[in-house]
Scaffold this motif. Structure first.
Motif, PDB file in Angstrom:
ATOM      1  N   ALA A 136       0.819  -1.210   0.000  1.00 33.80           N
ATOM      2  CA  ALA A 136       0.000   0.000   0.000  1.00 33.80           C
ATOM      3  C   ALA A 136       0.856   1.264   0.000  1.00 33.80           C
ATOM      4  CB  ALA A 136      -0.934  -0.004   1.211  1.00 33.80           C
ATOM      5  N   GLY A 137       2.135   1.103  -0.258  1.00 32.22           N
ATOM      6  CA  GLY A 137       3.042   2.246  -0.253  1.00 32.22           C
ATOM      7  C   GLY A 137       4.024   2.132   0.894  1.00 32.22           C
ATOM      8  N   ALA A 138       5.092   2.894   0.820  1.00 32.47           N
ATOM      9  CA  ALA A 138       6.123   2.865   1.859  1.00 32.47           C
ATOM     10  C   ALA A 138       5.944   4.030   2.820  1.00 32.47           C
ATOM     11  CB  ALA A 138       7.511   2.925   1.228  1.00 32.47           C
ATOM     12  N   SER A 166      10.926  -1.951  12.537  1.00 38.72           N
ATOM     13  CA  SER A 166       9.543  -2.167  12.123  1.00 38.72           C
ATOM     14  C   SER A 166       8.948  -3.402  12.779  1.00 38.72           C
ATOM     15  CB  SER A 166       9.460  -2.299  10.599  1.00 38.72           C
ATOM     16  OG  SER A 166      10.131  -3.473  10.169  1.00 38.72           O
ATOM     17  N   SER A 167       7.657  -3.547  12.598  1.00 40.02           N
ATOM     18  CA  SER A 167       6.921  -4.616  13.268  1.00 40.02           C
ATOM     19  C   SER A 167       5.678  -4.968  12.467  1.00 40.02           C
ATOM     20  CB  SER A 167       6.502  -4.141  14.663  1.00 40.02           C
ATOM     21  OG  SER A 167       5.599  -3.035  14.556  1.00 40.02           O
ATOM     22  N   PHE A 168       5.022  -6.045  12.885  1.00 37.13           N
ATOM     23  CA  PHE A 168       3.719  -6.410  12.340  1.00 37.13           C
ATOM     24  C   PHE A 168       2.679  -6.293  13.444  1.00 37.13           C
ATOM     25  CE2 PHE A 168       5.715  -8.963   8.777  1.00 37.13           C
ATOM     26  CZ  PHE A 168       5.126  -8.222   7.763  1.00 37.13           C
ATOM     27  N   ALA A 169       1.625  -5.531  13.158  1.00 35.60           N
ATOM     28  CA  ALA A 169       0.521  -5.357  14.099  1.00 35.60           C
ATOM     29  C   ALA A 169      -0.764  -5.896  13.485  1.00 35.60           C
ATOM     30  CB  ALA A 169       0.354  -3.876  14.444  1.00 35.60           C
ATOM     31  N   VAL A 170      -1.725  -6.191  14.331  1.00 36.51           N
ATOM     32  CA  VAL A 170      -3.040  -6.670  13.894  1.00 36.51           C
ATOM     33  C   VAL A 170      -4.056  -5.557  14.141  1.00 36.51           C
ATOM     34  CG1 VAL A 170      -4.877  -8.363  14.282  1.00 36.51           C
ATOM     35  CG2 VAL A 170      -2.467  -9.081  14.349  1.00 36.51           C
ATOM     36  N   THR A 171      -4.814  -5.182  13.118  1.00 38.17           N
ATOM     37  CA  THR A 171      -5.792  -4.107  13.264  1.00 38.17           C
ATOM     38  C   THR A 171      -7.118  -4.640  13.801  1.00 38.17           C
ATOM     39  OG1 THR A 171      -6.901  -4.229  11.102  1.00 38.17           O
ATOM     40  CG2 THR A 171      -4.757  -3.108  11.186  1.00 38.17           C
ATOM     41  N   ASP A 172      -7.926  -3.721  14.300  1.00 39.10           N
ATOM     42  CA  ASP A 172      -9.220  -4.120  14.861  1.00 39.10           C
ATOM     43  C   ASP A 172     -10.239  -4.476  13.792  1.00 39.10           C
ATOM     44  OD1 ASP A 172      -9.711  -1.571  13.896  1.00 39.10           O
ATOM     45  OD2 ASP A 172     -10.844  -0.914  15.652  1.00 39.10           O
ATOM     46  N   GLN A 173      -9.841  -4.372  12.509  1.00 38.15           N
ATOM     47  CA  GLN A 173     -10.728  -4.816  11.437  1.00 38.15           C
ATOM     48  C   GLN A 173     -10.454  -6.263  11.022  1.00 38.15           C
ATOM     49  OE1 GLN A 173     -11.147  -2.056   8.130  1.00 38.15           O
ATOM     50  NE2 GLN A 173     -11.130  -0.276   9.497  1.00 38.15           N
ATOM     51  N   ALA A 174      -9.535  -6.916  11.697  1.00 39.26           N
ATOM     52  CA  ALA A 174      -9.240  -8.315  11.391  1.00 39.26           C
ATOM     53  C   ALA A 174     -10.452  -9.178  11.707  1.00 39.26           C
ATOM     54  CB  ALA A 174      -8.032  -8.788  12.203  1.00 39.26           C
ATOM     55  N   LYS A 175     -10.895  -9.948  10.733  1.00 36.84           N
ATOM     56  CA  LYS A 175     -12.057 -10.815  10.942  1.00 36.84           C
ATOM     57  C   LYS A 175     -11.714 -11.997  11.842  1.00 36.84           C
ATOM     58  CE  LYS A 175     -14.418  -9.699   6.573  1.00 36.84           C
ATOM     59  NZ  LYS A 175     -13.548  -8.563   6.251  1.00 36.84           N
ATOM     60  N   LYS A 220      -3.143   5.860   3.952  1.00 35.45           N
ATOM     61  CA  LYS A 220      -4.220   4.955   3.531  1.00 35.45           C
ATOM     62  C   LYS A 220      -4.781   4.182   4.725  1.00 35.45           C
ATOM     63  CE  LYS A 220      -2.142   4.377  -1.041  1.00 35.45           C
ATOM     64  NZ  LYS A 220      -1.385   3.463  -1.935  1.00 35.45           N
ATOM     65  N   LEU A 221      -3.907   3.792   5.624  1.00 32.66           N
ATOM     66  CA  LEU A 221      -4.352   3.050   6.803  1.00 32.66           C
ATOM     67  C   LEU A 221      -5.242   3.917   7.681  1.00 32.66           C
ATOM     68  CD1 LEU A 221      -4.196   0.512   8.589  1.00 32.66           C
ATOM     69  CD2 LEU A 221      -2.128   1.483   9.623  1.00 32.66           C
ATOM     70  N   GLN A 222      -4.826   5.153   7.918  1.00 30.61           N
ATOM     71  CA  GLN A 222      -5.617   6.062   8.746  1.00 30.61           C
ATOM     72  C   GLN A 222      -6.995   6.298   8.147  1.00 30.61           C
ATOM     73  OE1 GLN A 222      -2.775   9.222   8.754  1.00 30.61           O
ATOM     74  NE2 GLN A 222      -1.421   8.163  10.185  1.00 30.61           N
ATOM     75  N   GLY A 268     -13.807   2.685   9.084  1.00 32.72           N
ATOM     76  CA  GLY A 268     -14.306   1.442   9.662  1.00 32.72           C
ATOM     77  C   GLY A 268     -14.275   0.276   8.699  1.00 32.72           C
ATOM     78  N   LYS A 269     -13.611   0.441   7.567  1.00 28.39           N
ATOM     79  CA  LYS A 269     -13.507  -0.643   6.592  1.00 28.39           C
ATOM     80  C   LYS A 269     -12.318  -0.379   5.669  1.00 28.39           C
ATOM     81  CE  LYS A 269     -16.736   1.588   3.360  1.00 28.39           C
ATOM     82  NZ  LYS A 269     -17.990   1.434   2.575  1.00 28.39           N
ATOM     83  N   GLY A 270     -11.801  -1.457   5.084  1.00 31.75           N
ATOM     84  CA  GLY A 270     -10.730  -1.317   4.113  1.00 31.75           C
ATOM     85  C   GLY A 270      -9.331  -1.479   4.664  1.00 31.75           C
ATOM     86  N   ALA A 271      -9.209  -1.633   5.979  1.00 30.94           N
ATOM     87  CA  ALA A 271      -7.884  -1.820   6.562  1.00 30.94           C
ATOM     88  C   ALA A 271      -7.473  -3.286   6.460  1.00 30.94           C
ATOM     89  CB  ALA A 271      -7.875  -1.381   8.025  1.00 30.94           C
ATOM     90  N   PRO A 272      -6.186  -3.590   6.476  1.00 32.32           N
ATOM     91  CA  PRO A 272      -5.732  -4.984   6.433  1.00 32.32           C
ATOM     92  C   PRO A 272      -5.905  -5.658   7.782  1.00 32.32           C
ATOM     93  CG  PRO A 272      -3.862  -3.562   6.752  1.00 32.32           C
ATOM     94  CD  PRO A 272      -5.046  -2.651   6.560  1.00 32.32           C
ATOM     95  N   ASP A 273      -5.741  -6.963   7.805  1.00 34.86           N
ATOM     96  CA  ASP A 273      -5.740  -7.693   9.074  1.00 34.86           C
ATOM     97  C   ASP A 273      -4.411  -7.462   9.805  1.00 34.86           C
ATOM     98  OD1 ASP A 273      -8.275  -9.081   8.535  1.00 34.86           O
ATOM     99  OD2 ASP A 273      -7.127 -10.155   7.017  1.00 34.86           O
ATOM    100  N   VAL A 274      -3.332  -7.537   9.043  1.00 32.71           N
ATOM    101  CA  VAL A 274      -1.978  -7.359   9.580  1.00 32.71           C
ATOM    102  C   VAL A 274      -1.305  -6.234   8.816  1.00 32.71           C
ATOM    103  CG1 VAL A 274       0.276  -8.461   9.925  1.00 32.71           C
ATOM    104  CG2 VAL A 274      -1.832  -9.800  10.204  1.00 32.71           C
ATOM    105  N   VAL A 275      -0.623  -5.353   9.536  1.00 28.38           N
ATOM    106  CA  VAL A 275       0.000  -4.208   8.882  1.00 28.38           C
ATOM    107  C   VAL A 275       1.416  -3.998   9.400  1.00 28.38           C
ATOM    108  CG1 VAL A 275      -0.926  -2.535  10.556  1.00 28.38           C
ATOM    109  CG2 VAL A 275      -0.327  -1.780   8.232  1.00 28.38           C
TER     110      VAL A 275
END
Length: 445
Positions: free
Chosen positions: A75-77, A316-325, A84-86, A92-99
């Motif tokens: 989604a870009g650097a 850097s790291s990998f986080a899980v967003t609250d839109q993860a199903k 895009k994430l913000q 409330g939609k369109g975010a990844p599960d892991v970012v």
């Protein structure tokens, strides 16, 4: 991971203001029904990341897992992804599960409550695989908001051939570094600089200040409305006073990092050292190919003789967003994709993506510690970077880091151009950041 294209470090202040306002409004926010209706078959986990050669990592994961399938999007650097994430999080939609999130960005997303506490899904089991400072970058108590991937402990890369040509010795302190710079200026008739100071990169400058003991922020998401701000503390001023002297004496250049002039300086012999992060060896090999075999690595000079103070530039790291199903499956991906036991993934990450791993089992493996770099004349440069990584002390970021970096780079670049006081620029940044935090609703301690 510090973005290899330095330009993406530039701040988008309007976006920061919007997300910070959203963050404070969300401090009392509710939860998510992401756990509901988990599918019974293989789970698709959407991942956003910009690591180099990441498609190979995704293919490797998918070929070795039958229960989960990663669907990857670049989604870009840096700020491009964050914008895009913000937008997606606010909608409330369109975010990844892991970012993928850099360390300095985590407090913003923790504050908005848009990151899942992965501690609920076993992430705390990994704590022992990371050094203290790296784990504290991604956690608060037993709450784990991300899994560390890579870091940027700093060291001094230097041209061995030019050191011999100009009669220079490897400096162990910053005083010795300046003395060697003065010797270089005379020996080269002013044609070479000891290094280039990239005033356009807030991460670079912060890494140097981190080493000097600077603590610009005191912030804990457990008490999200309060923040301590000291961007002009003694450590920060010590660093800026030193580099102002180096620049004004013609000992260090000031070309912007990531520009053609900077690359040419690394490749032409104009710069005899490069103060680099752990990802620097691979980065340098990619931008200064004609100098292969001529560089070596040495520890970062110290402020006190015999000291072992270190700083970090990028991570850097990998986080899980609250839109993860399925947050449990998403946590598994975040934990495993660059996991300590995933040696095949790390071979790609180290050899092709220039990543410096945070997991100690990878750091301490023969494959990493004894890896010889042809670009560095066969030197095992990780013998220099790994001890530096382990000696780094904890460091806190603010939940509006893009604004912070904007103030730092704008102030220092302005001081360089106008030949005004660098420490005065820090004082201005202190005032501006304090005002900004207050306007956003924070209580400044």
């Amino acid at each position: 991971m510090n973005v290899r294209n330095f330009s993406v470090r530039r701040s988008v202040v309007a976006t920061v203001a919007a997300v910070t306002a959203l963050a404070l409004a969300a401090c009392s926010g509710g939860g998510s029904d992401a756990d509901a209706d988990k599918p019974s078959g293989p789970v698709t986990v959407k991942v956003w990341a910009w690591y180099p050669s990441f498609q190979k990592i995704v293919d490797l994961y998918n070929s070795t897992h039958t229960d989960i399938k990663i669907e990857w999007t670049n989604a870009g650097a840096g700020q491009d992804e964050y914008t895009k994430l913000q937008t997606a999080l606010k909608a409330g939609k369109g975010a990844p599960d892991v970012v993928m999130l850099e360390f300095q960005e985590l407090p913003t997303y923790q504050l908005t409550k848009h990151l899942v506490d992965m501690g609920k899904y076993g992430a705390n089991d990994l704590k022992g695989q990371y050094v203290d400072w790296a784990w504290k970058q991604v956690s608060t108590g037993d709450k784990v908001y991300a899994i560390p991937v890579d870091a940027g402990p700093m060291a001094m890369l230097y041209r061995e051939d030019l050191f011999k040509q100009y009669g220079l010795t490897i400096p162990k302190t910053w005083d010795e570094y300046k003395a060697q710079a003065e010797k270089l200026k005379t020996a080269s008739a002013g044609k070479a600089f000891m290094t280039d100071f990239g005033g356009n990169d807030g991460g670079f400058m912060t890494g140097l200040m981190w080493q000097a003991g600077s603590k610009p922020y005191s912030y804990d998401t457990a008490n999200p409305s309060n923040i301590g701000i000291s961007v002009n503390d003694a450590g920060a001023k010590q660093v800026m006073t030193y580099w102002e002297g180096m620049v004004n004496s013609g000992l260090a250049d000031t070309k912007a990092y990531g520009t053609t002039d900077f690359y040419n300086g690394l490749g032409s012999g104009k710069y005899v050292t490069y103060l680099a992060a752990g990802w620097g060896p691979g980065y340098l090999a990619s931008v200064a190919k004609t100098t292969a075999g001529k560089w070596r690595a040495a520890p970062l000079p110290q402020w006190t003789a015999g000291g072992n103070a270190q700083g970090d530039w990028g991570g850097s790291s990998f986080a899980v967003t609250d839109q993860a199903k399925n947050p449990e499956a998403a946590t598994k991906v975040a934990m495993e994709i660059y996991g300590a036991k995933n040696t095949d993934a790390w071979k790609i990450g180290i050899d092709e993506a220039y990543l410096f791993p945070t997991a100690t089992p990878v750091l301490e493996s023969d494959a990493f510690l004894k890896k010889k770099y042809d670009f560095f004349g066969g030197q095992t440069v990780n013998d220099v970077f790994v001890p530096a990584y382990k000696a780094i002390l904890p460091f806190s970021w603010s939940p509006f880091n893009s604004y912070n970096f904007n103030q730092l780079t704008t102030g220092i670049n302005g001081a360089i151009e106008k030949k005004t006081s660098w420490t005065a620029a820090l004082d201005t940044a202190q005032a501006n950041v304090t005002q900004y935090a207050t306007q956003q609703g924070f209580k400044v301690q």
